[in-house]
Design a protein around this motif. Sequence first.
Motif, PDB file in Angstrom:
ATOM      1  N   ILE A  27       3.592  26.874 110.539  1.00  0.00           N
ATOM      2  CA  ILE A  27       3.366  25.427 110.594  1.00  0.00           C
ATOM      3  C   ILE A  27       2.014  25.196 111.258  1.00  0.00           C
ATOM      4  O   ILE A  27       1.704  25.822 112.272  1.00  0.00           O
ATOM      5  CB  ILE A  27       4.477  24.721 111.403  1.00  0.00           C
ATOM      6  N   VAL A  28       1.207  24.315 110.652  1.00  0.00           N
ATOM      7  CA  VAL A  28      -0.112  24.037 111.206  1.00  0.00           C
ATOM      8  C   VAL A  28      -0.286  22.527 111.383  1.00  0.00           C
ATOM      9  O   VAL A  28       0.087  21.748 110.508  1.00  0.00           O
ATOM     10  CB  VAL A  28      -1.226  24.587 110.299  1.00  0.00           C
ATOM     11  N   PHE A  29      -0.824  22.141 112.538  1.00  0.00           N
ATOM     12  CA  PHE A  29      -1.075  20.738 112.844  1.00  0.00           C
ATOM     13  C   PHE A  29      -2.417  20.337 112.243  1.00  0.00           C
ATOM     14  O   PHE A  29      -3.442  20.958 112.515  1.00  0.00           O
ATOM     15  CB  PHE A  29      -1.107  20.563 114.365  1.00  0.00           C
ATOM     16  N   LEU A  30      -2.421  19.303 111.388  1.00  0.00           N
ATOM     17  CA  LEU A  30      -3.638  18.931 110.654  1.00  0.00           C
ATOM     18  C   LEU A  30      -3.905  17.431 110.727  1.00  0.00           C
ATOM     19  O   LEU A  30      -3.003  16.656 111.032  1.00  0.00           O
ATOM     20  CB  LEU A  30      -3.473  19.305 109.172  1.00  0.00           C
TER      21      LEU A  30
ATOM     22  N   VAL B  16       8.901  18.057 122.927  1.00  0.00           N
ATOM     23  CA  VAL B  16       9.798  17.143 122.205  1.00  0.00           C
ATOM     24  C   VAL B  16       9.886  17.380 120.697  1.00  0.00           C
ATOM     25  O   VAL B  16      10.773  16.841 120.051  1.00  0.00           O
ATOM     26  CB  VAL B  16       9.409  15.659 122.449  1.00  0.00           C
ATOM     27  N   LEU B  17       8.944  18.161 120.119  1.00  0.00           N
ATOM     28  CA  LEU B  17       9.010  18.342 118.663  1.00  0.00           C
ATOM     29  C   LEU B  17       9.556  19.714 118.292  1.00  0.00           C
ATOM     30  O   LEU B  17      10.755  19.916 118.191  1.00  0.00           O
ATOM     31  CB  LEU B  17       7.627  18.116 118.020  1.00  0.00           C
ATOM     32  N   TRP B  18       8.658  20.691 118.117  1.00  0.00           N
ATOM     33  CA  TRP B  18       9.120  21.996 117.642  1.00  0.00           C
ATOM     34  C   TRP B  18       9.928  22.760 118.695  1.00  0.00           C
ATOM     35  O   TRP B  18      10.775  23.573 118.331  1.00  0.00           O
ATOM     36  CB  TRP B  18       7.975  22.841 117.096  1.00  0.00           C
ATOM     37  N   GLY B  19       9.693  22.466 119.957  1.00  0.00           N
ATOM     38  CA  GLY B  19      10.451  23.138 121.019  1.00  0.00           C
ATOM     39  C   GLY B  19      11.951  22.900 120.874  1.00  0.00           C
ATOM     40  O   GLY B  19      12.719  23.834 120.575  1.00  0.00           O
ATOM     41  N   PRO B  20      12.394  21.631 121.043  1.00  0.00           N
ATOM     42  CA  PRO B  20      13.822  21.331 120.932  1.00  0.00           C
ATOM     43  C   PRO B  20      14.392  21.617 119.538  1.00  0.00           C
ATOM     44  O   PRO B  20      15.536  22.077 119.430  1.00  0.00           O
ATOM     45  CB  PRO B  20      13.897  19.827 121.222  1.00  0.00           C
ATOM     46  N   ALA B  21      13.583  21.362 118.484  1.00  0.00           N
ATOM     47  CA  ALA B  21      14.072  21.599 117.119  1.00  0.00           C
ATOM     48  C   ALA B  21      14.411  23.076 116.920  1.00  0.00           C
ATOM     49  O   ALA B  21      15.424  23.424 116.320  1.00  0.00           O
ATOM     50  CB  ALA B  21      13.033  21.132 116.101  1.00  0.00           C
ATOM     51  N   GLY B  22      13.544  23.945 117.447  1.00  0.00           N
ATOM     52  CA  GLY B  22      13.772  25.381 117.338  1.00  0.00           C
ATOM     53  C   GLY B  22      15.028  25.794 118.078  1.00  0.00           C
ATOM     54  O   GLY B  22      15.835  26.589 117.581  1.00  0.00           O
ATOM     55  N   GLU B  23      15.218  25.219 119.257  1.00  0.00           N
ATOM     56  CA  GLU B  23      16.402  25.538 120.049  1.00  0.00           C
ATOM     57  C   GLU B  23      17.671  25.160 119.300  1.00  0.00           C
ATOM     58  O   GLU B  23      18.636  25.906 119.260  1.00  0.00           O
ATOM     59  CB  GLU B  23      16.339  24.759 121.367  1.00  0.00           C
TER      60      GLU B  23
ATOM     61  N   TYR C 237      -0.216  19.974 122.007  1.00  0.00           N
ATOM     62  CA  TYR C 237       0.484  21.232 122.259  1.00  0.00           C
ATOM     63  C   TYR C 237       1.625  21.029 123.245  1.00  0.00           C
ATOM     64  O   TYR C 237       2.765  21.461 123.025  1.00  0.00           O
ATOM     65  CB  TYR C 237      -0.527  22.249 122.803  1.00  0.00           C
ATOM     66  N   GLU C 238       1.294  20.304 124.310  1.00  0.00           N
ATOM     67  CA  GLU C 238       2.269  20.054 125.364  1.00  0.00           C
ATOM     68  C   GLU C 238       3.450  19.223 124.834  1.00  0.00           C
ATOM     69  O   GLU C 238       4.609  19.589 125.016  1.00  0.00           O
ATOM     70  CB  GLU C 238       1.546  19.275 126.474  1.00  0.00           C
TER      71      GLU C 238
ATOM     72  N   SER D 242      -1.273  24.625 116.705  1.00  0.00           N
ATOM     73  CA  SER D 242      -1.650  23.237 116.986  1.00  0.00           C
ATOM     74  C   SER D 242      -2.871  23.212 117.892  1.00  0.00           C
ATOM     75  O   SER D 242      -3.190  24.204 118.528  1.00  0.00           O
ATOM     76  CB  SER D 242      -0.490  22.516 117.677  1.00  0.00           C
ATOM     77  N   PRO D 243      -3.569  22.030 117.932  1.00  0.00           N
ATOM     78  CA  PRO D 243      -4.651  21.937 118.907  1.00  0.00           C
ATOM     79  C   PRO D 243      -4.054  21.966 120.308  1.00  0.00           C
ATOM     80  O   PRO D 243      -2.875  21.670 120.482  1.00  0.00           O
ATOM     81  CB  PRO D 243      -5.281  20.583 118.607  1.00  0.00           C
ATOM     82  N   GLY D 244      -4.840  22.301 121.293  1.00  0.00           N
ATOM     83  CA  GLY D 244      -4.313  22.368 122.659  1.00  0.00           C
ATOM     84  C   GLY D 244      -4.061  20.988 123.229  1.00  0.00           C
ATOM     85  O   GLY D 244      -3.866  20.026 122.498  1.00  0.00           O
ATOM     86  N   GLY D 245      -4.037  20.893 124.513  1.00  0.00           N
ATOM     87  CA  GLY D 245      -3.927  19.596 125.192  1.00  0.00           C
ATOM     88  C   GLY D 245      -2.595  18.922 124.986  1.00  0.00           C
ATOM     89  O   GLY D 245      -1.553  19.580 124.913  1.00  0.00           O
ATOM     90  N   SER D 246      -2.647  17.583 124.844  1.00  0.00           N
ATOM     91  CA  SER D 246      -1.414  16.805 124.828  1.00  0.00           C
ATOM     92  C   SER D 246      -0.570  17.059 123.580  1.00  0.00           C
ATOM     93  O   SER D 246       0.648  16.938 123.628  1.00  0.00           O
ATOM     94  CB  SER D 246      -1.730  15.325 124.963  1.00  0.00           C
TER      95      SER D 246
END
Lengths: 296, 349
Positions: free
Chosen positions: B81-84, B43-50, B37-38, B31-35
């Motif tokens: 997965i790529v952010f586009l 809230v997206l891939w972080g918790p989903a992965g967990e 990525y953060e 993903s692009p950096g900044g907000s």
Amino acid sequence: MVSLPAPDSRAPLALHRLTGFVLGRIGVMPALLTVGVFVLLPCLWLVWLSVLDRSGALSGENYARLIEQASYRRIFLITFRVSFETVLCCLVLGIPFASYVAKLPPRAFGLVMAAVLFPLWTSLLVRAYAWLVILQRNGLLNTWLQDWGLIDAPLPLAFNEFATVLGMTHIMLPIFLLPTISAMRSVDGNLLKASESMGASGLRTYLSVFLPLSLSGILAGTILVFVMSLGFYVTPAILGGGNVQVISMRIARSLSTYSNFGASSAIGVVLLICVFAVLGLSLLLRRRLSGGKETK
Amino acid sequence: MKKTTIATSLPLLVSLGAGALHAEGVVNVLSPGGSVYEGGNAVLWGPAGEKLGIEVRSETADEGLPAVRLQVGSGSVYSDIVFLADYEGTLGGMEGILEPIDYSIVDKSQFMPGTATDYCVGVYGYATVMAWNTETYAAKAPSSWADFWDTEAFPGRRALRGNPETQIEVALLADGVAPEELYDVMSTEEGLDRALAKIFALKDDISVWWSSGAQHAQLMRDGEVDMSTGWNGRFQSAMDDGGPVDFTFNQGILATDCLGVPKGAPNKDLAMKLIAEMANPESQAKLTEYISYGPVIPAAFDTGLIPDDVAKRLPTHPDYLNDLIVQNIGWWVENNDHVRELYENMMTE
């Protein structure tokens, strides 16, 4: 250039000349190589890219587009017009100024030259935005003019050809002045005195003796300014506000519009040819002006 | 440089540690950096992965599609997965470098129409809107694209984009084309001519052709122009800075950023599962804490997770839903080159 075979009696000297000749050729190699690798090869590559289509096959589509689409013609026209206007402004502002500066005593001359060169070290971008601050609708100039009651509504000063030429003249003027002043400094003062002693007025001396003798510098400055102006990007982009479309902006946009380099390469090649044409023309003009006496 | 390395490697190490306990597998997210990525990690891939027991490795790259082109082209795909941008998602699908999204796993029905496409699943939406100077039009504010073109009722300087994308749509809306017929009209040469003629007729009142978001926000904030097209987030920040600016979502053109899967991704199936998992109203609602763009799952506004004042600034808020037009990005992928040429001709005429 090429040394003729020397008589036998002076063999050592001939040998010396020969080694000098060979060493000279070898010594020049690094420079030639650098130019070849970093200038000539990329230019040839550019030409090569410009005749390839999207699939990588040979095609003239990139050049066909330049002819078919009216915008390219107009953009070339605008670029040349803006460059020409910049040259004109440099001539009108630069020649009287250079004539004055050239006659200054050494210390004052040094000071003025420093003042001329100083803007060259300021960023292009900063200067363009500075003009914007001055020229825009609620900018310095319009606010002042309105406060003084000189105008009712703000004048359209920014985001047009006027602002572009103004910004470009600001940047190009020092570059015009350098060769011009140097040529004017080297004019032999005795010739001016001779002219005046023969009864010519100051103006006559200036126009018929001083200016013609400075012409080589003025011409060099003119060509330099014109050719550099053809490639301007930042200044027209900021001060033109999209209303002044020049070639370099079009090249950048073509890069993002088309997925291959062909489209932009073709514009680059045409621009390169135009620049060579201008240089060739100026060379002819120079020969004509010097009456063919300069040929060596 | 160093800062980025630490920022990227820290969550990575954390997820490595967590994943080691119950790792179902690994998914690499680019993903692009900044907000983005953060917010994505939080809230997206972080918790989903967990939740799925998938180890998520998050990386950053400035541009999405070029990275995919490079990976697929060189035959060593490592991102799953790529952010586009939606434009990239559709173009990538056409170029054959993205996997089609498995909509048997991802629930397409919860998305706004047009925001979950064949190759890319929407994350948030942003809108091209009309902004005006609140001082110039203090008596009566313009409210539609027809007003933008009405120089008698609303005299003043305009700014349009120096790129036809979204401007063709806007011109036709001003000319009275119904939103649902928009792309049918644009698909004909007469329709394009009509749009270009409409813009050409306004040309005397267009003082600037903007080329970046920063520029159109600046033009409005400084009062250089009285009306401009542009992106809602940019005008919002011009307003927040105290500029005499207001805008409307009415007849705004909505576009999205989205998630795609590169062709031949090593963990393609897990990637689909992960995308399906994060496609839920709560996650999208929470993302608005990080990014001022709108959820594309309308139910996000019913979660109660978005404060009212924030919700009102988001283009996808239910109140504006009928006002917005979802951009047909596929049309632009196919017609961009041609339309740009026509637009350039019109601009320089």
